[in-house]
Design a protein around this motif. Structure first.
Motif, PDB file in Angstrom:
ATOM      1  N   LEU A   1      -4.869 -12.073   6.710  1.00  0.00           N
ATOM      2  CA  LEU A   1      -5.369 -12.057   5.326  1.00  0.00           C
ATOM      3  C   LEU A   1      -6.210 -10.805   5.059  1.00  0.00           C
ATOM      4  O   LEU A   1      -6.107 -10.196   3.990  1.00  0.00           O
ATOM      5  N   VAL A   2      -7.013 -10.416   6.041  1.00  0.00           N
ATOM      6  CA  VAL A   2      -7.792  -9.175   5.892  1.00  0.00           C
ATOM      7  C   VAL A   2      -6.854  -7.980   5.798  1.00  0.00           C
ATOM      8  O   VAL A   2      -7.044  -7.091   4.954  1.00  0.00           O
ATOM      9  N   ASP A   3      -5.822  -7.965   6.640  1.00  0.00           N
ATOM     10  CA  ASP A   3      -4.833  -6.882   6.572  1.00  0.00           C
ATOM     11  C   ASP A   3      -4.178  -6.811   5.195  1.00  0.00           C
ATOM     12  O   ASP A   3      -3.969  -5.712   4.661  1.00  0.00           O
ATOM     13  N   LEU A   4      -3.839  -7.954   4.627  1.00  0.00           N
ATOM     14  CA  LEU A   4      -3.215  -7.956   3.293  1.00  0.00           C
ATOM     15  C   LEU A   4      -4.162  -7.371   2.248  1.00  0.00           C
ATOM     16  O   LEU A   4      -3.729  -6.615   1.372  1.00  0.00           O
ATOM     17  N   ALA A   5      -5.436  -7.706   2.350  1.00  0.00           N
ATOM     18  CA  ALA A   5      -6.419  -7.140   1.413  1.00  0.00           C
ATOM     19  C   ALA A   5      -6.539  -5.628   1.616  1.00  0.00           C
ATOM     20  O   ALA A   5      -6.571  -4.863   0.634  1.00  0.00           O
ATOM     21  N   LEU A   6      -6.582  -5.200   2.883  1.00  0.00           N
ATOM     22  CA  LEU A   6      -6.686  -3.764   3.163  1.00  0.00           C
ATOM     23  C   LEU A   6      -5.447  -3.014   2.678  1.00  0.00           C
ATOM     24  O   LEU A   6      -5.558  -1.916   2.122  1.00  0.00           O
ATOM     25  N   ALA A   7      -4.275  -3.604   2.886  1.00  0.00           N
ATOM     26  CA  ALA A   7      -3.036  -2.956   2.432  1.00  0.00           C
ATOM     27  C   ALA A   7      -3.044  -2.793   0.921  1.00  0.00           C
ATOM     28  O   ALA A   7      -2.664  -1.734   0.403  1.00  0.00           O
ATOM     29  N   SER A   8      -3.474  -3.826   0.208  1.00  0.00           N
ATOM     30  CA  SER A   8      -3.501  -3.709  -1.255  1.00  0.00           C
ATOM     31  C   SER A   8      -4.451  -2.603  -1.688  1.00  0.00           C
ATOM     32  O   SER A   8      -4.164  -1.854  -2.622  1.00  0.00           O
TER      33      SER A   8
ATOM     34  N   GLY B   1      -0.596   1.889   5.097  1.00  0.00           N
ATOM     35  CA  GLY B   1      -0.504   0.740   4.200  1.00  0.00           C
ATOM     36  C   GLY B   1       0.736  -0.106   4.473  1.00  0.00           C
ATOM     37  O   GLY B   1       0.669  -1.341   4.480  1.00  0.00           O
ATOM     38  N   VAL B   2       1.856   0.546   4.732  1.00  0.00           N
ATOM     39  CA  VAL B   2       3.100  -0.181   5.026  1.00  0.00           C
ATOM     40  C   VAL B   2       2.952  -0.986   6.318  1.00  0.00           C
ATOM     41  O   VAL B   2       3.294  -2.170   6.366  1.00  0.00           O
ATOM     42  N   VAL B   3       2.428  -0.348   7.360  1.00  0.00           N
ATOM     43  CA  VAL B   3       2.240  -1.039   8.637  1.00  0.00           C
ATOM     44  C   VAL B   3       1.245  -2.191   8.478  1.00  0.00           C
ATOM     45  O   VAL B   3       1.470  -3.301   8.985  1.00  0.00           O
ATOM     46  N   THR B   4       0.164  -1.951   7.758  1.00  0.00           N
ATOM     47  CA  THR B   4      -0.853  -2.981   7.551  1.00  0.00           C
ATOM     48  C   THR B   4      -0.290  -4.155   6.760  1.00  0.00           C
ATOM     49  O   THR B   4      -0.570  -5.319   7.064  1.00  0.00           O
ATOM     50  N   LEU B   5       0.528  -3.866   5.755  1.00  0.00           N
ATOM     51  CA  LEU B   5       1.164  -4.925   4.981  1.00  0.00           C
ATOM     52  C   LEU B   5       2.105  -5.753   5.851  1.00  0.00           C
ATOM     53  O   LEU B   5       2.098  -6.991   5.808  1.00  0.00           O
ATOM     54  N   ALA B   6       2.898  -5.091   6.672  1.00  0.00           N
ATOM     55  CA  ALA B   6       3.837  -5.801   7.553  1.00  0.00           C
ATOM     56  C   ALA B   6       3.086  -6.676   8.557  1.00  0.00           C
ATOM     57  O   ALA B   6       3.438  -7.854   8.758  1.00  0.00           O
ATOM     58  N   MET B   7       2.058  -6.120   9.190  1.00  0.00           N
ATOM     59  CA  MET B   7       1.286  -6.898  10.160  1.00  0.00           C
ATOM     60  C   MET B   7       0.562  -8.048   9.483  1.00  0.00           C
ATOM     61  O   MET B   7       0.519  -9.165  10.013  1.00  0.00           O
ATOM     62  N   GLY B   8      -0.015  -7.785   8.333  1.00  0.00           N
ATOM     63  CA  GLY B   8      -0.722  -8.832   7.609  1.00  0.00           C
ATOM     64  C   GLY B   8       0.194  -9.974   7.209  1.00  0.00           C
ATOM     65  O   GLY B   8      -0.167 -11.149   7.320  1.00  0.00           O
ATOM     66  N   THR B   9       1.391  -9.620   6.770  1.00  0.00           N
ATOM     67  CA  THR B   9       2.365 -10.648   6.393  1.00  0.00           C
ATOM     68  C   THR B   9       2.758 -11.489   7.603  1.00  0.00           C
ATOM     69  O   THR B   9       2.753 -12.721   7.553  1.00  0.00           O
ATOM     70  N   ALA B  10       3.079 -10.825   8.707  1.00  0.00           N
ATOM     71  CA  ALA B  10       3.481 -11.549   9.924  1.00  0.00           C
ATOM     72  C   ALA B  10       2.360 -12.453  10.428  1.00  0.00           C
ATOM     73  O   ALA B  10       2.595 -13.617  10.774  1.00  0.00           O
TER      74      ALA B  10
ATOM     75  N   THR C   1      -2.481  13.670   4.113  1.00  0.00           N
ATOM     76  CA  THR C   1      -3.452  12.581   4.114  1.00  0.00           C
ATOM     77  C   THR C   1      -2.965  11.419   3.262  1.00  0.00           C
ATOM     78  O   THR C   1      -3.014  10.261   3.678  1.00  0.00           O
ATOM     79  N   GLY C   2      -2.469  11.716   2.086  1.00  0.00           N
ATOM     80  CA  GLY C   2      -1.959  10.661   1.207  1.00  0.00           C
ATOM     81  C   GLY C   2      -0.745   9.969   1.782  1.00  0.00           C
ATOM     82  O   GLY C   2      -0.628   8.736   1.739  1.00  0.00           O
ATOM     83  N   ARG C   3       0.163  10.747   2.359  1.00  0.00           N
ATOM     84  CA  ARG C   3       1.352  10.143   2.988  1.00  0.00           C
ATOM     85  C   ARG C   3       0.971   9.303   4.191  1.00  0.00           C
ATOM     86  O   ARG C   3       1.549   8.245   4.434  1.00  0.00           O
ATOM     87  N   PHE C   4       0.004   9.783   4.958  1.00  0.00           N
ATOM     88  CA  PHE C   4      -0.453   9.020   6.110  1.00  0.00           C
ATOM     89  C   PHE C   4      -1.029   7.680   5.654  1.00  0.00           C
ATOM     90  O   PHE C   4      -0.724   6.637   6.236  1.00  0.00           O
ATOM     91  N   ALA C   5      -1.851   7.698   4.610  1.00  0.00           N
ATOM     92  CA  ALA C   5      -2.430   6.456   4.083  1.00  0.00           C
ATOM     93  C   ALA C   5      -1.334   5.508   3.591  1.00  0.00           C
ATOM     94  O   ALA C   5      -1.424   4.289   3.788  1.00  0.00           O
ATOM     95  N   ASP C   6      -0.291   6.054   2.978  1.00  0.00           N
ATOM     96  CA  ASP C   6       0.837   5.219   2.553  1.00  0.00           C
ATOM     97  C   ASP C   6       1.511   4.555   3.755  1.00  0.00           C
ATOM     98  O   ASP C   6       1.828   3.368   3.730  1.00  0.00           O
TER      99      ASP C   6
END
Length: 128
Positions: free
Chosen positions: A49-56, A14-23, A6-11
Motif C-alpha cells: 500500500l505504501v508502494d502504491l502511494a509512492l508510485a502515484s 514509478g513503474v517498478v514501484t507500482l508493480a511491486m505495490g500491486t503484487a 532524472t525524469g525518465r529514471f523517476a518514471d
C-alpha cells in the motif's frame, strides 16, 4: 544525472514501484515468500500500500523528489526487516542478500531524490 535522465529514471522507478505495490497488495503471502520477506503477509500488504502511494506520487506529483525520498525511507524499513529475517532458520542467506540490496537501493533512491530536487529547483523535467 541530467534533467531528462532524472525524469525518465523517476518514471522507471514509478513503474517498478507500482508493480511491486500491486503484487504485495493483491497477493501478500505469495509475494512475501518470493521476496524472502518471511511469513508476514500483513507487513507485505502494508509495504504494498505504501508502494502504491509512492508510485502515484512519482507519476502524478507536481514535485517528485519527496516521493523518491519516501521510497528511500521505505527501503530502510525493508532493510531492517530483512536484517531481522536473517535470524530465522532457513531464510538467512536470502534475507541477508535482500538486506544488502535494499541498502544499495536506498543509496540509489536517495541520490535520485537529491537529483530530482535539484532539477525541480531549475524547472527541469524532474517536476511535473
Amino acid at each position: 544525472m541530467r534533467p531528462s535522465h532524472t525524469g525518465r529514471f523517476a518514471d522507471g522507478v514509478g513503474v517498478v514501484t507500482l508493480a511491486m505495490g500491486t503484487a504485495l497488495t493483491v497477493a501478500p503471502h505469495r509475494t512475501a515468500k518470493a521476496l524472502s520477506l518471511g511469513d508476514h503477509p500483513r507487513f507485505a500488504r502494508t509495504v504494498g500500500l505504501v508502494d502504491l502511494a509512492l508510485a502515484s506520487g512519482l507519476f502524478l506529483g507536481r514535485t517528485r523528489w519527496p516521493w523518491m525520498a519516501g521510497r528511500a525511507a521505505l527501503n530502510l524499513v525493508l532493510a531492517r526487516h530483512y536484517h531481522a529475517e536473517t535470524r530465522r532458520a532457513g531464510n538467512s542467506s536470502a534475507a541477508r542478500r535482500m538486506a544488502i540490496a535494499m541498502g544499495a537501493l536506498t543509496l540509489v533512491d536517495g541520490a535520485a531524490a537529491v537529483a530530482l530536487r535539484s532539477v525541480s529547483k531549475t524547472g527541469g523535467d524532474g517536476a511535473r
